[in-house]
Each structure stands twice: as C-alpha cells, then as structure tokens.
Design a protein around this motif. Structure first.
Motif, PDB file in Angstrom:
ATOM      1  N   ARG A  70       2.729  -5.388   4.416  1.00 14.68           N
ATOM      2  CA  ARG A  70       2.203  -4.460   5.427  1.00 14.68           C
ATOM      3  C   ARG A  70       0.685  -4.354   5.398  1.00 14.68           C
ATOM      4  O   ARG A  70       0.075  -3.968   6.390  1.00 14.68           O
ATOM      5  N   SER A 126       8.999  -8.016   7.433  1.00  6.76           N
ATOM      6  CA  SER A 126       8.356  -7.465   8.624  1.00  6.76           C
ATOM      7  C   SER A 126       9.148  -7.964   9.833  1.00  6.76           C
ATOM      8  O   SER A 126       9.610  -9.105   9.839  1.00  6.76           O
ATOM      9  N   TYR A 166      -1.120  -5.960   8.333  1.00  5.53           N
ATOM     10  CA  TYR A 166      -1.030  -5.439   9.704  1.00  5.53           C
ATOM     11  C   TYR A 166      -1.685  -4.071   9.897  1.00  5.53           C
ATOM     12  O   TYR A 166      -1.777  -3.584  11.011  1.00  5.53           O
ATOM     13  N   ASP A 215      11.074  -2.907   8.189  1.00  4.93           N
ATOM     14  CA  ASP A 215       9.832  -3.258   7.489  1.00  4.93           C
ATOM     15  C   ASP A 215       9.816  -2.644   6.089  1.00  4.93           C
ATOM     16  O   ASP A 215      10.143  -1.476   5.910  1.00  4.93           O
ATOM     17  N   PHE A 217       6.405 -11.748  11.962  1.00  8.78           N
ATOM     18  CA  PHE A 217       5.540 -12.428  10.979  1.00  8.78           C
ATOM     19  C   PHE A 217       5.180 -13.804  11.514  1.00  8.78           C
ATOM     20  O   PHE A 217       5.472 -14.115  12.679  1.00  8.78           O
TER      21      PHE A 217
END
Ligand code: 2U9
Length: 333
Positions: free
Chosen positions: A317, A207, A320, A202, A210
């Motif tokens: 990021r 990621s 998330y 990541d 995704f």
C-alpha cells in the motif's frame, strides 16, 4: 487675434515644458490642440478677419500648432526615457541574494522498476506490446486455456462489466492478441507491461489493482534452457550478478511444464519472484501457431513484487498512498 495666439503659445509652451508626467502631457495636447481645444476655438474667430489678415493669422496658427506639436513630442520622449530609467533603477536585480529553492520531483519506484525491466528485456531483443485493460473473456481466459469452471473466472474473483467483459486479471491477454496479429509469423519476442485488476481485499501483500510484466517467446526450437538463461540474465541485472536462483515445479493453465523461480537472499532465504513455463501446445494452437513446428516460453511477475524485494518494502500500500516521506526516498533513483 495675433496677440491672443501669441499669448496662447507662451502659456502652452510654459505648461508643456513644466509637465512632469505623460498623463499631464496628454491632457495638455487635448486642451491646446484638440478638436475642442483652445487653438481651434481661437481660429474659429477667423471669420471676422479681413481677407489680408486671414493668411497671416492662418500661417501664425499653423506655426504655433507645429511648434506645440514638436514640443509635446520631444517632451513625451524625454518623459518616457525618464520613466524607463526610473524603472530600470528600481528593478535592478541583486545577484548576490539567495535563489528560490527548486523542488525536484522523483520517478515513482514502480515507474522506475517498469522502465528498468523494459530496458533489460529490450537489451535481450524483446519488443514491448500493449493491450486494453477492459478485456473480453475470450482473450483474458479462453485463449489462455482456462477451463470454464476455473476459479479465476468466478464473478467473485474478477471485476466483471458484463458476463463477457471484465477488467483484465493479467497482462497475458495481450499475448494472444499479438500472436493473432502476427498471423503465424516468427519470432514472437515480446514483453507486456501494464495494470491488472483482481477482486482481492487490500492488505500488506494484496491490492485489487497492481502491475505486471509478462513475456513470451515463440519460435522454432525454443527450449526450457533458453527460458532459464533469459530469466537468470534478467534477475542478475536487476538484483546483482551474483544472485542465485532455483526453479520449482508449478502449475498455470497456459504453460506446461510450469515453474516458479526463487532468488536467494542471505537474510530471508529463498523468495519467489517469477512464474514461468513452456507455452501450452493448446495455447499456441489457438493463436495460430502449429505446436508441431513451434515452441515457446512465457513468464510473468508483479512490478510491485520486484520493487518490494529490491527496496525491502514490506507493505504494497506504500506504493499507492503518495506519502511524500515514502516517495522522497527514491529521489535519486
Ligand atoms: C500466453 C502464454 C503464456 C505468462 C505467464 C506467469 C507464468 C505467472 C504471474 C506471477 C505473479 C503474474 O504477478 S503475477 O500474478 N504470472 O506466473 N505468467 S507464465 O504466460 C503466458 C502468457 C500468454 C499466450
């Protein structure tokens, strides 16, 4: 005995009338009228009376019982009413007080883009198809013309559960499943949104998990110009109707020819947004469509990628971490 009964009546009446709460009233009922109550205990002495006296005393005792019972029930009603009134008085609502603030949630930006993309493609006659996230090598690679030695098939690049089963690396695995289920019927006009998994470290642009939306159209006479028209319409609905695009040649195992599509941003220049191409004849054939009769186009993009370009987000990021300072910016979306 009659005297004793009349005395009892007067005492009981006085106490009942002066009772201030329902509990006291209940206790008084037990005390005077209960099985072990005072009236019953006086009546127990009736055995010693003469046969002439007995009916008179019996009638008086009944009269007293009825009188006390009706007194208790009217007093109960009175006290209940008082209690209710008191409650209502105490519980009045001051409508002029400020209300409690309501916390309103917001649609997550990825969910918003997902829904927007679905709406745009449904508007162009597409249907939404879904499939499993835990996939077999067959649908994830084999049916899509990935050769055995393709790097994506490497254990280091995908999350394998065993040599035959893995977490899907793209939603392209849904398309052959849908085509096989249609048994050669046309048109196929589907989009496949969903989560995908890749064994990446990541960072700001990668990621390990995704979301993608991929699309597929198969019919007689489907052409590259239809591909361009559909994707230009999508891009202009998503990024504004003046948005310019360009197509660059590319390579995917499942499409031939393949292109990458960029949009023009006056500040940042050309930005890659989609991959696409004409479905490889071998891929059509494997899923039961004769490439001599049918052609198709397909495309794919990352939902995060679209959201990052649309909202100017520089780090994947953020999507998330569930940091409310980030998420609250999408409150009105
Ligand atoms: C079948 C035939 C063809 C789907 C396609 C792409 C191009 C593509 C990636 C872009 C970035 C996804 O988010 S990403 O990693 N995808 O460029 N996908 S054509 O083609 C198919 C799918 C299924 C049967």
């Amino acid at each position: 005995m009659q005297k004793r009964l009349n005395e009892l009546k007067i005492i009981a009446e006085t106490k009942i009338k002066s009772a201030h709460d329902l509990n006291t009233l209940k206790e008084l009922k037990v005390k005077f009228l209960g099985k072990k109550g005072e009236l019953t205990s006086v009546l127990r002495g009736m055995g010693g009376l003469s046969p002439e006296e007995r009916p008179q005393v019996g009638a008086l005792a009944n009269e007293i019982r009825n009188r006390l019972e009706s007194l208790i029930s009217s007093k109960t009603e009175e006290l209940e009413e008082e209690k209710l009134e008191k409650q209502l008085r105490e519980q009045t609502v001051d409508v002029t007080l400020p209300g409690l603030p309501l916390t309103v949630g917001a649609i997550h930006p990825l969910q918003a883009i997902w829904e927007q993309m679905e709406d745009i493609f449904i508007g162009m006659g597409f249907e939404v198809a879904e499939g499993p996230e835990v996939e077999t090598d067959k649908y994830n690679f084999e049916m899509l013309n990935f050769l055995k030695e393709h790097p994506a098939r490497d254990m280091q690049d995908s999350f394998y559960i065993n040599p035959e089963i893995l977490l899907r690396t793209h939603t392209s695995s849904v398309q052959p499943r849908t085509m096989l289920a249609k048994e050669g019927e046309v048109p196929v006009r589907i989009i496949c949104p969903g989560k995908v998994y890749r064994r990446d470290s990541d960072d700001a642009t990668h990621s390990h998990q995704f979301m993608q939306i991929e699309g597929l159209v198969v019919d007689r006479g489907v052409s590259m110009s239809e591909l361009k028209g559909v994707l230009l319409t999508f891009i202009q609905k998503m990024f504004g109707k003046e948005t310019e695009i360009r197509l660059r040649p590319s390579f995917f195992p499942f499409t031939e020819p393949s292109v990458e599509i960029d949009i023009y941003d006056p500040q940042k220049g050309w930005l890659e947004i989609l991959g696409a191409g004409m479905v490889h004849p071998r891929v059509l054939e494997k899923s039961g469509y004769n490439p001599e009769h049918y052609t198709g186009f397909a495309f794919g993009t990352g939902i995060e990628r679209i959201a990052m370009l649309k909202y100017g987000i520089d780090d994947i990021r953020h999507f998330y971490n569930n940091d409310l300072r980030f998420l609250r910016q999408f409150q009105s979306e």
